[in-house]
Design an enzyme around this catalytic site. Structure first.
Site, mmCIF file in Angstrom:
data_model
loop_
_atom_site.group_PDB
_atom_site.id
_atom_site.type_symbol
_atom_site.label_atom_id
_atom_site.label_comp_id
_atom_site.label_asym_id
_atom_site.label_seq_id
_atom_site.Cartn_x
_atom_site.Cartn_y
_atom_site.Cartn_z
ATOM 1 N N GLN A 115 0.961 -12.239 -3.584
ATOM 2 C CA GLN A 115 2.073 -12.808 -2.819
ATOM 3 C C GLN A 115 1.753 -14.219 -2.332
ATOM 4 O O GLN A 115 0.601 -14.551 -2.055
ATOM 5 C CB GLN A 115 2.403 -11.910 -1.630
ATOM 6 C CG GLN A 115 3.072 -10.614 -2.061
ATOM 7 C CD GLN A 115 3.563 -9.803 -0.889
ATOM 8 O OE1 GLN A 115 3.102 -8.698 -0.658
ATOM 9 N NE2 GLN A 115 4.523 -10.330 -0.157
ATOM 10 N N SER A 162 -5.029 -9.072 -4.591
ATOM 11 C CA SER A 162 -4.117 -8.242 -3.796
ATOM 12 C C SER A 162 -3.076 -7.584 -4.696
ATOM 13 O O SER A 162 -3.414 -6.795 -5.571
ATOM 14 C CB SER A 162 -3.476 -9.087 -2.698
ATOM 15 O OG SER A 162 -2.704 -8.289 -1.834
ATOM 16 N N ARG A 197 5.814 -0.256 -2.472
ATOM 17 C CA ARG A 197 4.661 -0.807 -1.735
ATOM 18 C C ARG A 197 5.112 -1.886 -0.769
ATOM 19 O O ARG A 197 4.734 -1.909 0.402
ATOM 20 C CB ARG A 197 3.645 -1.370 -2.727
ATOM 21 C CG ARG A 197 2.412 -2.032 -2.113
ATOM 22 C CD ARG A 197 1.578 -2.614 -3.259
ATOM 23 N NE ARG A 197 0.275 -3.108 -2.824
ATOM 24 C CZ ARG A 197 0.006 -4.357 -2.495
ATOM 25 N NH1 ARG A 197 0.982 -5.259 -2.496
ATOM 26 N NH2 ARG A 197 -1.214 -4.727 -2.144
#
Length: 273
Positions: free
Chosen positions: A11, A91, A116
């Site tokens: 992200q 991540s 998620r």
């Protein structure tokens, strides 16, 4: 013998327009976007290609969008016989790496990361948490700063990205205190990160109860260690597969000798060849 690793971003790499040139230039990429739209039941491809940014930055949209762009880019590389000895993801990028390694089906993965993102957003109410990047913090100062900034709240190391960049996360006020303490301790900069939740810190523990998220979500990303382990295994060429080139930039901070390239837009293919 020199080895290659594909690196998949997480992200923060999203932008309106990402993946559009891939889908227009390569049929393999277009099929991935079509598969994502079908799996999710809404036009994720349009969100990637056109935005708006406000919708794209929502965690439950951002995560499947970034996964899809990475999977589309990887499909192009695979079709052209560009292979990797290793894959690694930062991540969220771990899910892209699992898809690339054929350990996880793409349609399953894109549905999983949408959930998620939703669970991570629900774990902390809006405006309660925050994240920030600390640049060139003096050695040995981090633990003291975090302890002093906490004052009964949560603030922790979230991403150990490189020797020059550490990302912290936690309660917004504690993160703000840590930023000021870091600057006073000699950090070059302390930069707020615009995210919708404080990822990879103990505030994410409510999301930990959800299947498939147990260890990754509340714990720090040890990216610098991951890259050094790949180098120890003989990797000398790193290709970032997905939106932007954040991980390519981090490579130079970890070790200037590492060769980094990116592939996330059609124009990148000529450079990669």
């Amino acid at each position: 013998m020199s080895k290659t690793a594909f690196l998949f971003p997480g992200q923060g790499s999203q932008f309106a327009g990402m993946g559009k040139s891939l889908a227009e230039a390569f049929p393999e990429a277009a099929r991935i976007f079509e598969a994502a739209d079908e799996a999710l039941g809404f036009p994720l491809s349009r969100l990637c290609f056109e935005g708006p940014e406000e919708q794209l930055k929502l965690t439950e949209n951002q995560q499947p969008a970034l996964l899809t762009v990475s999977a589309a880019a990887h499909a192009v590389l695979r079709a052209r016989e560009v292979r990797a000895d290793y894959v690694a993801g930062h991540s969220l990028g771990e899910y892209s790496a699992l898809v690339a390694a054929k350990s996880l089906d793409f349609a399953d993965a894109v549905r999983l990361v949408q959930k998620r993102g939703r669970y991570m957003q629900e774990a902390v109410p809006a405006d309660v948490g925050a994240m920030a990047a600390l640049l060139k913090l003096p050695d040995g100062a981090l633990d003291r700063i975090l302890a002093e900034a906490a004052q009964g709240e949560v603030v922790a190391a979230a991403n150990l990205n490189s020797p020059d960049q550490i990302v912290i996360a936690g309660h917004a006020r504690a993160v703000s205190r840590a930023m000021e303490l870091a600057k006073a301790a000699g950090a070059r900069r302390a930069i707020p990160i615009l995210v919708s939740a404080p990822f990879h810190c103990p505030l994410m523990e409510p999301a930990q109860a959800r299947e498939g998220l147990y260890w990754q979500v509340p714990n720090p990303v040890r990216w610098s260690d991951s890259i050094r382990e790949l180098a120890r295994r003989g990797v000398t060429r790193f290709i970032e597969v997905g939106a932007r080139g954040v991980l390519t930039g981090l490579l130079r901070n970890i070790d200037p000798s590492f060769e980094g390239m990116k592939f996330g837009e059609a124009a990148d293919w000529e450079k990669l060849k």
